[in-house]
Design a protein around this motif. Structure first.
Motif, short mmCIF file in Angstrom:
data_model
loop_
_atom_site.label_atom_id
_atom_site.label_comp_id
_atom_site.label_asym_id
_atom_site.label_seq_id
_atom_site.Cartn_x
_atom_site.Cartn_y
_atom_site.Cartn_z
N VAL A 65 1.09 -1.41 -0.05
CA VAL A 65 0.05 0.24 0.09
C VAL A 65 1.10 1.30 -0.21
CG1 VAL A 65 -1.67 1.03 0.91
CG2 VAL A 65 -1.63 -1.29 1.59
N PHE A 66 1.09 1.57 -1.20
CA PHE A 66 1.56 3.59 -0.81
C PHE A 66 0.47 4.68 -0.57
CE2 PHE A 66 3.89 1.16 -4.46
CZ PHE A 66 5.15 1.36 -4.67
N MET A 67 1.21 5.40 0.26
CA MET A 67 0.27 6.49 0.58
C MET A 67 0.70 7.63 -0.12
SD MET A 67 0.56 6.04 4.63
CE MET A 67 1.50 5.93 5.39
N CYS A 68 0.39 8.88 -0.31
CA CYS A 68 1.40 9.83 -0.12
C CYS A 68 -0.46 11.21 0.41
CB CYS A 68 1.07 10.00 -1.80
SG CYS A 68 1.94 11.70 -1.77
N LEU A 69 -0.31 11.42 1.60
CA LEU A 69 -1.22 12.58 1.58
C LEU A 69 0.55 14.04 2.42
CD1 LEU A 69 -2.70 9.67 3.95
CD2 LEU A 69 -3.35 10.84 2.06
N GLY A 70 -1.00 14.93 3.01
CA GLY A 70 -0.80 16.07 3.12
C GLY A 70 0.19 16.67 4.60
N ASP A 71 -0.25 15.99 5.56
CA ASP A 71 0.63 15.98 6.19
C ASP A 71 0.59 15.31 7.67
OD1 ASP A 71 -2.50 16.56 7.96
OD2 ASP A 71 -2.37 18.38 7.35
N ASP A 72 1.23 15.82 7.98
CA ASP A 72 1.28 14.43 9.35
C ASP A 72 -0.17 13.85 10.12
OD1 ASP A 72 3.67 16.21 8.98
OD2 ASP A 72 4.07 15.55 10.78
N ALA A 73 -0.83 15.02 10.57
CA ALA A 73 -2.29 14.69 10.46
C ALA A 73 -3.03 13.11 9.42
CB ALA A 73 -2.92 15.69 10.75
N ALA A 74 -3.07 14.06 8.80
CA ALA A 74 -3.34 13.65 7.95
C ALA A 74 -2.88 11.61 7.49
CB ALA A 74 -3.55 14.16 6.51
N VAL A 75 -1.57 11.92 7.67
CA VAL A 75 -0.62 10.39 7.43
C VAL A 75 -1.09 9.32 8.72
CG1 VAL A 75 1.46 9.52 7.72
CG2 VAL A 75 1.24 11.11 5.53
N ASN A 76 -0.98 10.07 9.99
CA ASN A 76 -1.07 9.05 11.44
C ASN A 76 -3.33 9.06 11.51
OD1 ASN A 76 0.86 9.08 12.84
ND2 ASN A 76 1.10 11.73 12.81
N ALA A 77 -3.75 9.72 11.09
CA ALA A 77 -4.88 9.04 10.93
C ALA A 77 -5.29 7.76 10.31
CB ALA A 77 -6.19 10.29 10.17
N ALA A 78 -4.84 8.13 8.89
CA ALA A 78 -4.59 6.91 7.44
C ALA A 78 -4.03 5.63 8.14
CB ALA A 78 -4.01 7.61 6.14
N VAL A 79 -3.13 5.43 8.94
CA VAL A 79 -2.56 4.76 9.28
C VAL A 79 -3.25 3.72 10.42
CG1 VAL A 79 -0.66 3.74 10.31
CG2 VAL A 79 -0.03 5.31 8.35
#
Length: 317
Positions: A65-79
């Motif tokens: 799974v590759f992910m490319c998101l805008g900021d730290d909060a978005a990445v943490n929420a996705a994980v």
């Protein structure tokens, strides 16, 4: 059998996975704004992609799974959403530009659940926002010209490398065997070069205008001596693109986030006093946000420097 891949978030690099990755299964696409995934799928073909409604729908059937998101909060929420699924044996690759501490925390969180993790930003002359630990502009992402940076366990990085050189990027900087956060550390430091370069170019053009040399003459010098990102940003400044563009190539909030991360790293490393150029660039980015809000782009710093010297923010009527 080739692994099942998923792409979560921004799509330029995902496009290259489909077009150059020799995938034998449709690439699973998820974006919080579903229309963006559907638009990408319509361009790539329904037989080569599959749009899903949730992160869980993307993760459950996937091996990588590759992910490319805008900021730290978005990445943490996705994980956090990903970890609702069983991730044992799955590899999660984060292409977002986040703080290295965020990357290292994600590596720990995912590996403790039996998954694998690789930090993979891109590194290159940045003229826009694919906002990935990869260096490059959107056009460079489209053309596979980004430079990828991979860090994490060697076994995990080895699984990602086939999708870097010649697919998502033109080459790969290999930090395998090192903490995943070293990839985003490289990206954040690399982005300070871009932020400082834009300030330096802006100052040069303002001085050329006010001294009577003329900005066209300076641009000729820049394009001769520094072809590439210097020339591209110089062109955008002189064309007035820095305030005329409705959709920024690199949103000012993303640039400000990168500057904050760099200053945080400088402070924690005891190097804050040596980062005076970055501090100046950071202040100018904040002024761009105040001047033109969400339309602000990195080269909009030119308008701020113009105002510092008594000129109008806009270089054209």
């Amino acid at each position: 059998m080739a692994p099942q891949l998923a792409w979560i978030g921004l799509g330029n690099m995902g496009r290259n996975l489909v077009e150059k990755g020799n995938l034998d299964k449709p690439l699973i696409l998820f974006n919080r704004t579903k229309a963006r995934s559907e638009d990408l799928a319509s361009k790539l073909g329904s037989s080569k992609t599959k749009v899903v409604d949730t992160i869980n729908d993307a993760v459950k059937p996937s091996d990588i799974v590759f992910m490319c998101l805008g900021d730290d909060a978005a990445v943490n929420a996705a994980v956090d959403k990903m970890l609702e699924e069983d991730v044992k044996g799955k590899l999660i690759v984060d292409c977002s530009t986040v703080h290295p501490e965020t990357t290292n925390a994600l590596e720990k969180k995912i590996t403790e659940k039996g998954g694998e993790f690789v930090g993979m930003p891109e590194v290159l002359p940045q003229d826009g926002p694919d906002n990935i630990p990869v260096f490059g502009a959107p056009a460079m992402a489209d053309n596979g010209q980004l430079v990828c940076v991979t860090a994490g366990s060697k076994a995990s990085c080895d699984k990602v490398v086939p999708y870097t050189t010649g697919v998502m990027g033109r080459t790969n900087i290999d930090y395998s065997g090192q903490p995943a956060g070293n990839a985003t550390l490289m990206k954040v430091i690399g982005n300070t070069f871009i932020l400082n370069m834009v300030s330096q170019l802006s100052e040069g053009h303002v001085l050329a205008e006010k001294s009577g040399l003329g900005v066209d003459n300076l641009h000729t010098f820049v394009s001769t001596m520094f072809p590439g990102p210097y020339t591209a940003y110089s062109q955008r400044m002189l064309a007035g693109d820095y305030y005329q563009r409705e959709e920024p190539l690199f949103h000012i909030d993303l640039a400000r986030k990168d500057a904050r991360h760099a200053m945080s790293l400088a402070e924690s490393s005891g190097a804050k006093e040596s980062m005076k150029m970055l501090g100046l660039a950071q202040g100018r980015l904040d002024k761009v946000k105040s001047e033109i809000g969400d339309r602000g782009d990195i080269p909009s710093v030119y308008g701020v420097v113009r105002k510092e010297s008594g000129l109008d923010f806009k270089n054209k009527d």
